[in-house]
Design a protein around this motif. Structure first.
Motif, PDB file in Angstrom:
ATOM      1  N   ALA A 351       0.838  -1.195   0.000  1.00  0.00           N
ATOM      2  CA  ALA A 351       0.000   0.000   0.000  1.00  0.00           C
ATOM      3  C   ALA A 351       0.877   1.251   0.000  1.00  0.00           C
ATOM      4  O   ALA A 351       1.956   1.277   0.597  1.00  0.00           O
ATOM      5  N   LEU A 352       0.395   2.291  -0.672  1.00  0.00           N
ATOM      6  CA  LEU A 352       1.121   3.564  -0.719  1.00  0.00           C
ATOM      7  C   LEU A 352       0.684   4.457   0.426  1.00  0.00           C
ATOM      8  O   LEU A 352      -0.303   4.196   1.121  1.00  0.00           O
ATOM      9  N   ARG A 353       1.410   5.521   0.615  1.00  0.00           N
ATOM     10  CA  ARG A 353       1.081   6.510   1.618  1.00  0.00           C
ATOM     11  C   ARG A 353      -0.326   7.060   1.383  1.00  0.00           C
ATOM     12  O   ARG A 353      -0.735   7.212   0.239  1.00  0.00           O
ATOM     13  N   PRO A 354      -1.126   7.305   2.409  1.00  0.00           N
ATOM     14  CA  PRO A 354      -0.785   7.305   3.840  1.00  0.00           C
ATOM     15  C   PRO A 354      -1.098   5.989   4.559  1.00  0.00           C
ATOM     16  O   PRO A 354      -1.282   5.978   5.779  1.00  0.00           O
ATOM     17  N   TRP A 355      -1.189   4.878   3.808  1.00  0.00           N
ATOM     18  CA  TRP A 355      -1.575   3.601   4.409  1.00  0.00           C
ATOM     19  C   TRP A 355      -0.408   2.636   4.539  1.00  0.00           C
ATOM     20  O   TRP A 355      -0.613   1.469   4.893  1.00  0.00           O
ATOM     21  N   ILE A 368     -11.609   5.313   9.132  1.00  0.00           N
ATOM     22  CA  ILE A 368     -10.891   6.548   8.783  1.00  0.00           C
ATOM     23  C   ILE A 368     -11.472   7.153   7.512  1.00  0.00           C
ATOM     24  O   ILE A 368     -11.662   8.374   7.419  1.00  0.00           O
ATOM     25  N   HIS A 369     -11.778   6.322   6.528  1.00  0.00           N
ATOM     26  CA  HIS A 369     -12.323   6.832   5.271  1.00  0.00           C
ATOM     27  C   HIS A 369     -13.668   7.518   5.496  1.00  0.00           C
ATOM     28  O   HIS A 369     -13.970   8.521   4.845  1.00  0.00           O
ATOM     29  N   ALA A 373     -14.590  11.243   4.329  1.00  0.00           N
ATOM     30  CA  ALA A 373     -15.737  11.558   3.491  1.00  0.00           C
ATOM     31  C   ALA A 373     -16.624  12.612   4.138  1.00  0.00           C
ATOM     32  O   ALA A 373     -17.262  13.416   3.441  1.00  0.00           O
ATOM     33  N   ARG A 374     -16.672  12.623   5.469  1.00  0.00           N
ATOM     34  CA  ARG A 374     -17.484  13.621   6.176  1.00  0.00           C
ATOM     35  C   ARG A 374     -16.764  14.947   6.350  1.00  0.00           C
ATOM     36  O   ARG A 374     -17.342  15.920   6.845  1.00  0.00           O
ATOM     37  N   GLY A 375     -15.502  15.008   5.970  1.00  0.00           N
ATOM     38  CA  GLY A 375     -14.748  16.242   6.087  1.00  0.00           C
ATOM     39  C   GLY A 375     -14.117  16.473   7.445  1.00  0.00           C
ATOM     40  O   GLY A 375     -13.592  17.560   7.710  1.00  0.00           O
ATOM     41  N   ASP A 376     -14.138  15.442   8.327  1.00  0.00           N
ATOM     42  CA  ASP A 376     -13.548  15.600   9.656  1.00  0.00           C
ATOM     43  C   ASP A 376     -12.020  15.523   9.609  1.00  0.00           C
ATOM     44  O   ASP A 376     -11.334  16.079  10.472  1.00  0.00           O
ATOM     45  N   ILE A 377     -11.482  14.786   8.637  1.00  0.00           N
ATOM     46  CA  ILE A 377     -10.035  14.621   8.500  1.00  0.00           C
ATOM     47  C   ILE A 377      -9.649  14.896   7.052  1.00  0.00           C
ATOM     48  O   ILE A 377     -10.363  14.499   6.134  1.00  0.00           O
ATOM     49  N   ASP A 378      -8.518  15.536   6.867  1.00  0.00           N
ATOM     50  CA  ASP A 378      -7.973  15.760   5.533  1.00  0.00           C
ATOM     51  C   ASP A 378      -6.640  15.023   5.441  1.00  0.00           C
ATOM     52  O   ASP A 378      -5.696  15.332   6.163  1.00  0.00           O
ATOM     53  N   LEU A 379      -6.578  14.026   4.565  1.00  0.00           N
ATOM     54  CA  LEU A 379      -5.374  13.209   4.431  1.00  0.00           C
ATOM     55  C   LEU A 379      -4.445  13.707   3.327  1.00  0.00           C
ATOM     56  O   LEU A 379      -3.459  13.045   3.016  1.00  0.00           O
ATOM     57  N   SER A 380      -4.737  14.854   2.745  1.00  0.00           N
ATOM     58  CA  SER A 380      -3.878  15.409   1.687  1.00  0.00           C
ATOM     59  C   SER A 380      -2.494  15.722   2.250  1.00  0.00           C
ATOM     60  O   SER A 380      -2.350  16.529   3.181  1.00  0.00           O
ATOM     61  N   GLY A 381      -1.477  15.070   1.697  1.00  0.00           N
ATOM     62  CA  GLY A 381      -0.113  15.297   2.146  1.00  0.00           C
ATOM     63  C   GLY A 381       0.236  14.636   3.459  1.00  0.00           C
ATOM     64  O   GLY A 381       1.348  14.807   3.961  1.00  0.00           O
ATOM     65  N   VAL A 382      -0.696  13.863   4.031  1.00  0.00           N
ATOM     66  CA  VAL A 382      -0.444  13.202   5.311  1.00  0.00           C
ATOM     67  C   VAL A 382       0.419  11.964   5.090  1.00  0.00           C
ATOM     68  O   VAL A 382       0.201  11.199   4.152  1.00  0.00           O
ATOM     69  N   GLU A 383       1.398  11.770   5.958  1.00  0.00           N
ATOM     70  CA  GLU A 383       2.302  10.628   5.835  1.00  0.00           C
ATOM     71  C   GLU A 383       1.674   9.349   6.381  1.00  0.00           C
ATOM     72  O   GLU A 383       1.891   8.263   5.844  1.00  0.00           O
ATOM     73  N   ASP A 384       0.903   9.464   7.462  1.00  0.00           N
ATOM     74  CA  ASP A 384       0.348   8.284   8.133  1.00  0.00           C
ATOM     75  C   ASP A 384      -1.099   8.555   8.515  1.00  0.00           C
ATOM     76  O   ASP A 384      -1.380   9.389   9.383  1.00  0.00           O
ATOM     77  N   ALA A 385      -2.036   7.856   7.872  1.00  0.00           N
ATOM     78  CA  ALA A 385      -3.460   8.063   8.143  1.00  0.00           C
ATOM     79  C   ALA A 385      -3.835   7.616   9.543  1.00  0.00           C
ATOM     80  O   ALA A 385      -4.701   8.222  10.187  1.00  0.00           O
TER      81      ALA A 385
END
Length: 461
Positions: A351-355, A368-369, A373-385
């Motif tokens: 699996a690629l980043r952030p997984w 986490i997904h 989808a609800r907008g509570d977390i933004d994984l853009s540019g995140v290294e580790d989800a």
């Protein structure tokens, strides 16, 4: 013409003096089949009647005590022996298919005593879980009765139960505990003799009584420690197998099991039970290689909100659009195995980043997904989800029982955030000659449901 046809067919002979017992009244398998001690294993989930508190920190780092939604004990039991063969705990409003899969896999593993965290806690001498402590080998039963509420909602369970648990798979009616009455009685006995003594335990409201506490201990004075509770449940479950039981004329399940085996009683067992336990959590699916030579997008596979790649596929544009059989371990979704139609291992994808960084189950990835989808977390540019989700739960800990429950439920993954770059321990780590081949698809007929295919969809036998 109809009269002639009826005459040729004849009419059945009916003896009016012969009384036939109504088969519809049979409520359990032992009322239909002549079952032996080692034949029948039942699985079910049981909610613990305890209000647990867990200690954590709020967004400012201050300690805070929070209640959690619920704790479930999911157990497997040799029904006629009244003997526990596996168990696990789930910390959520409801347990899921992954928790249930864990219990089924544990049945196939040889039990070993834990290194107990509490120095004053001890196993009862001679106790254990499953058949191995009593007989030296693992027996898994020939008929498996499953909790219909969660047993087959996860695809991997339907795929693997027939191939790894084997024998007859019996899906009981949802919400009808009477169909698993012997396991319900085992759960009830543990509830009355052990669970009621825990801080925060209560007797739930009934038709004639209100909810009442069963001891005077305040759960806030004894916050939940998952490791300690799991040690306690292991000791309790192991002790139950050496406790005398009225249905055995005061003998304990292990004594009955040894006498049964010594007298030549039949038990279902295989030499590869550990391999079957590992295979229990492997999800089979179809994977299509995607990519674009024009846009220089290297070949990859998209699965469960994550992308998987391998250096072995670099610039292999000829494979784009090709379908392969694939397997992913639901307990650590960082690795995917692709197989050819002949069942040979083709390539291992990561699996690629952030997984890619922290071990995580597919169930945690789905949680986490949903937040993404609800907008509570933004994984853009995140290294580790997983790390991002851990911080999100910490910020919500003070105001959310759900956040506290998830922290406890996925404790192993959140703890693993502190040890980065840990490689997944999966069957791919074995030598190539030991890598698994794609399992063939099994087909069976389940009454009331019709035909159900178990395994890879569209697999050619």
């Amino acid at each position: 013409m109809e009269f002639i046809k009826d005459s040729r067919r004849g009419t059945p002979f009916v003896d009016e003096d012969f009384e036939v017992e109504d088969a519809v009244s049979a409520g359990q398998l032992q009322e239909v089949f002549a079952l032996q001690y080692g034949d029948w294993v039942q699985y079910d989930g049981h909610k613990l009647d305890v209000s647990f508190s867990v200690e954590g920190h709020d967004a400012d780092g201050n300690p805070f005590m929070q209640k959690i939604d619920c704790v479930w004990l999911i157990a497997g039991c040799f029904a006629l022996l009244r003997m526990c063969c596996s168990w696990t705990l789930a910390f959520a409003a409801n347990y899921n298919g992954t928790d249930f899969n864990t219990v089924c896999a544990n049945t196939l593993r040889k039990w070993e005593p834990k290194d107990l965290v509490c120095p004053r806690m001890r196993y009862v001498p001679g106790s254990g879980i499953g058949t191995a402590p009593a007989l030296g080998f693992v027996s898994s039963g020939a008929i498996t009765s499953l909790d219909n509420a969660m047993a087959h909602q996860l695809g991997v369970n339907r795929q693997r139960m027939i191939s790894e648990l084997r024998g007859v798979i019996h899906f009981g009616a949802s919400g009808v505990p009477e169909t698993r009455g012997l396991l319900e009685a085992w759960n009830k006995r543990k509830e009355e003799t052990a669970i009621r003594l825990l801080p925060g335990a209560f007797r739930p409201r009934g038709e004639e009584a209100e909810k009442s506490l069963t001891n005077g201990s305040d759960p806030d004075d004894y916050p939940l420690q998952r490791d300690a509770l799991e040690d306690l449940m292991d000791v309790i479950a192991a002790a139950s197998n050496v406790e005398g039981h009225g249905s055995h004329q005061g003998r304990d399940p292990y004594e009955v099991l040894r006498n049964y085996a010594a007298s030549g009683g039949w038990l279902f067992a295989t030499r590869n039970n550990e391999d079957r336990a590992v295979a229990m959590s492997l999800m089979s699916t179809r994977a299509r290689i995607k990519g674009s030579e024009r846009h220089r997008r290297q070949p990859y596979v998209q699965f469960k909100h994550a992308r998987y790649r391998s250096v072995a596929l670099k610039n292999r544009w000829d494979l784009v659009g090709t379908d392969y059989y694939a397997e992913v371990d639901i307990t650590d979704g960082r690795t995917m195995y692709l197989y050819t139609e002949e069942g040979e291992l083709f390539v291992v994808l990561r699996a690629l980043r952030p997984w890619a960084r922290t071990p995580h189950s597919l169930a945690l990835r789905s949680l986490i997904h949903r937040r993404v989808a609800r907008g509570d977390i933004d994984l853009s540019g995140v290294e580790d989800a997983v790390l991002a989700y851990k911080e999100h739960l910490r910020a919500r800990f003070r105001d959310s029982k759900e956040a506290a429950s998830i922290q406890v439920q996925h404790k192993s993954s959140f703890d693993a955030v502190e040890t980065p770059e840990a490689l997944p321990k999966t069957i791919a780590d074995r030598p190539l000659q030991g890598t698994p081949q794609a399992a063939t698809m099994a087909e069976l007929v389940i009454p009331l449901s019709g035909k159900v295919k178990l395994g890879r969809r569209g697999y050619k036998q």
